[in-house]
Design a protein around this motif. Structure first.
Motif, mmCIF file in Angstrom:
data_model
loop_
_atom_site.group_PDB
_atom_site.id
_atom_site.type_symbol
_atom_site.label_atom_id
_atom_site.label_comp_id
_atom_site.label_asym_id
_atom_site.label_seq_id
_atom_site.Cartn_x
_atom_site.Cartn_y
_atom_site.Cartn_z
ATOM 1 N N ARG A 108 -2.848 2.448 -15.595
ATOM 2 C CA ARG A 108 -2.039 3.611 -16.016
ATOM 3 C C ARG A 108 -0.609 3.189 -16.362
ATOM 4 N N ILE A 157 -0.654 1.998 -19.845
ATOM 5 C CA ILE A 157 -0.725 3.132 -20.793
ATOM 6 C C ILE A 157 0.657 3.779 -20.910
ATOM 7 N N ARG A 211 -3.014 0.813 -24.857
ATOM 8 C CA ARG A 211 -3.590 1.620 -25.954
ATOM 9 C C ARG A 211 -5.095 1.405 -26.033
ATOM 10 N N SER A 265 -6.842 3.103 -22.842
ATOM 11 C CA SER A 265 -6.670 4.537 -22.659
ATOM 12 C C SER A 265 -7.909 5.352 -23.046
ATOM 13 N N SER A 305 -10.130 7.612 -20.453
ATOM 14 C CA SER A 305 -10.185 9.070 -20.596
ATOM 15 C C SER A 305 -11.626 9.573 -20.703
#
Ligand code: B4P
Length: 191
Positions: free
Chosen positions: A37, A40, A48, A51, A55
């Motif tokens: 995290r 990110i 990138r 991520s 998600s």
């Protein structure tokens, strides 16, 4: 030196309890979720790429987290011990960690596995979504996928640790303080 794995499905309280245990027992807390995290949030190229995987509730590639952990261990070799939170998550990560520690004259001493009911996991993560804004907490389908990924890819590690005699299941239901007392009881036997 003592090296602990804290283990359990998403929402079982690994991150929550690790912060408290690391402080109480003076351990270096290594959370691969937090490291990812941070990548990110920092807008790095790695962040990138990771991520979209995170998600969806999928695991990032083994080599990414293995390299992150190796770097951190080498930066903090003088530590009293490490608390690995959310790592390893696959059998390949477990073998890599075993080798990494062995090469440095270290070993895993204890694997604490938080056991929490399915409904409670979902309700904790849904509640966290309100505060954290984490994309992987917002969508109930992604929460379910993370729990499934845990069962299929992460739970098999338990057998490996059972064979090594380091497996310790812990009741992860109840208040944060009650669970902290239970976990602390197991750690005290080693420190
Ligand atoms: P993680 O950051 O490890 O997150 P998590 O599994 O969701 O659990 P976390 O530790 O954050 O939550 P906790 O149970 O403490 O992973 C996120 C993603 O990163 C993964 O899905 C994956 O994509 C990637 N990733 C990370 N490591 C990886 C690896 N090694 N390999 C590949 N991919 C990797 O807490 C949840 C909530 O419950 C909190 O709001 C907390 O306050 C609450 N809570 C805790 N205990 C409670 C209690 N007793 N009662 C009530 N609420 C409680």
């Amino acid at each position: 030196m003592i090296n602990i794995l804290i283990f359990g499905p998403p929402g079982s309280g690994k991150g929550t309890q690790s912060v408290k245990l690391a402080e109480k027992f003076n351990l270096v807390h290594l959370s691969t979720g937090d490291m990812l995290r941070a990548e990110i949030a920092g807008g790095t190229e790695l962040g990138r790429r990771m991520s979209s995987i995170m998600s969806k509730g999928e695991l990032v590639p083994d080599e990414v987290v293995i390299e992150m952990i190796a770097e951190k261990i080498d930066k903090t070799r003088s530590a009293a011990g490490f608390l690995f939170d959310g790592f390893p998550r696959t059998v390949a990560q477990t073998s890599a960690l075993g080798k990494m520690l062995n090469d440095r004259g270290m070993k895993i001493d204890l694997m604490l596995v938080l056991e929490v009911d399915h409904e409670e996991l979902v309700s904790r993560l849904v509640a966290r979504a309100e505060l954290s804004g984490r994309p992987d907490d917002k969508d109930p389908a992604v929460i379910e996928n993370r729990i499934e990924v845990y069962k299929s890819k992460t739970e098999p590690i338990i057998n490996y640790c059972r064979e090594k005699g380091i497996y310790q299941p812990v009741d992860g239901m109840g208040t944060i303080e009650d669970i902290f007392k239970r976990l602390s009881g197991y750690l005290k036997k080693f420190i």
